[in-house]
Design an enzyme around this catalytic site. Structure first.
Site, PDB file in Angstrom:
ATOM      1  N   ASP A   1       0.808  -1.191   0.013  1.00  0.00           N
ATOM      2  CA  ASP A   1       0.090  -0.042  -0.163  1.00  0.00           C
ATOM      3  C   ASP A   1       1.016   1.401   0.269  1.00  0.00           C
ATOM      4  O   ASP A   1       1.960   0.998   0.262  1.00  0.00           O
ATOM      5  CB  ASP A   1      -0.682  -0.039   1.272  1.00  0.00           C
ATOM      6  CG  ASP A   1      -1.735   1.082   1.292  1.00  0.00           C
ATOM      7  OD1 ASP A   1      -2.555   1.626   0.634  1.00  0.00           O
ATOM      8  OD2 ASP A   1      -1.746   1.622   2.612  1.00  0.00           O
TER       9      ASP A   1
ATOM     10  N   ASP B   1      -0.017   4.995   1.215  1.00  0.00           N
ATOM     11  CA  ASP B   1      -0.339   6.061   2.496  1.00  0.00           C
ATOM     12  C   ASP B   1      -0.151   5.440   3.679  1.00  0.00           C
ATOM     13  O   ASP B   1      -0.804   4.357   3.947  1.00  0.00           O
ATOM     14  CB  ASP B   1      -1.807   6.507   2.261  1.00  0.00           C
ATOM     15  CG  ASP B   1      -1.920   7.219   0.940  1.00  0.00           C
ATOM     16  OD1 ASP B   1      -1.142   7.913   0.232  1.00  0.00           O
ATOM     17  OD2 ASP B   1      -3.263   7.430   0.564  1.00  0.00           O
TER      18      ASP B   1
END
Length: 169
Positions: free
Chosen positions: A11, A13
């Site tokens: 991922d 963020d």
């Protein structure tokens, strides 16, 4: 020899960088002569400190890498990957809003790698829950990606009992 993943997916963020690209910083971004990255308001934008080492480690082991992000700020996320010179590590990028299950289905289609040969790092428990249903080994990232989390993920993957081909998708 320990079993290793064929694909490690990150991922973005709060996993590779300490902010949400669609709300906490203001694109477009720029890289200064000294190499520092700033947002439109001249605020510094950084990766978590150990991210380059994590990615270099995986690259040195010949493990393919990808990103899977649900951000709506697609252009800004891609710009940051470029400015931080992370594109050299990621063969595949799935960056758009929606379910991470869709991201992983597309990664499987693009790579031909079955879910049980993937390792995923994400800070959000809902994504971990969703993606783990596919048979992907998932690791929660509470405070940014580190070498110890990478080690934990690789050990968890090696111990995993996912040895049968995918039959879910």
């Amino acid at each position: 020899m320990d079993r290793k993943p064929a694909l490690v997916v990150f991922d973005l963020d709060y996993t590779l960088w300490p902010f949400w690209v669609d709300t906490h910083v203001d694109p477009p971004f720029q890289k200064k002569r000294d190499g520092l990255v700033q947002d439109r308001n001249k605020r510094p934008v950084n990766l978590y400190p150990k991210v380059p080492e994590v990615l270099q480690q995986l690259q040195s082991e010949g493990i393919a890498m990808a990103t899977a992000s649900r951000t709506g700020e697609i252009r800004g996320a891609k710009q940051l990957l470029d400015l931080f010179d992370l594109n050299r590590y990621f063969r595949y990028t799935e960056i758009y809003p929606g379910s991470k299950i869709t991201h992983f289905q597309r990664l499987k289609q693009q790579t031909g790698i079955p879910f049980h040969q993937m390792l995923f790092f994400d800070d959000e428990s809902r994504n971990i829950r969703d993606v783990s249903t596919l048979g992907v080994v998932c690791v929660a990232v509470p405070r940014g990606m580190t070498l110890s989390l990478l080690r934990e993920g690789m050990e968890s993957f090696a111990r995993s009992s996912h040895s049968l081909p995918d039959d879910k998708v």
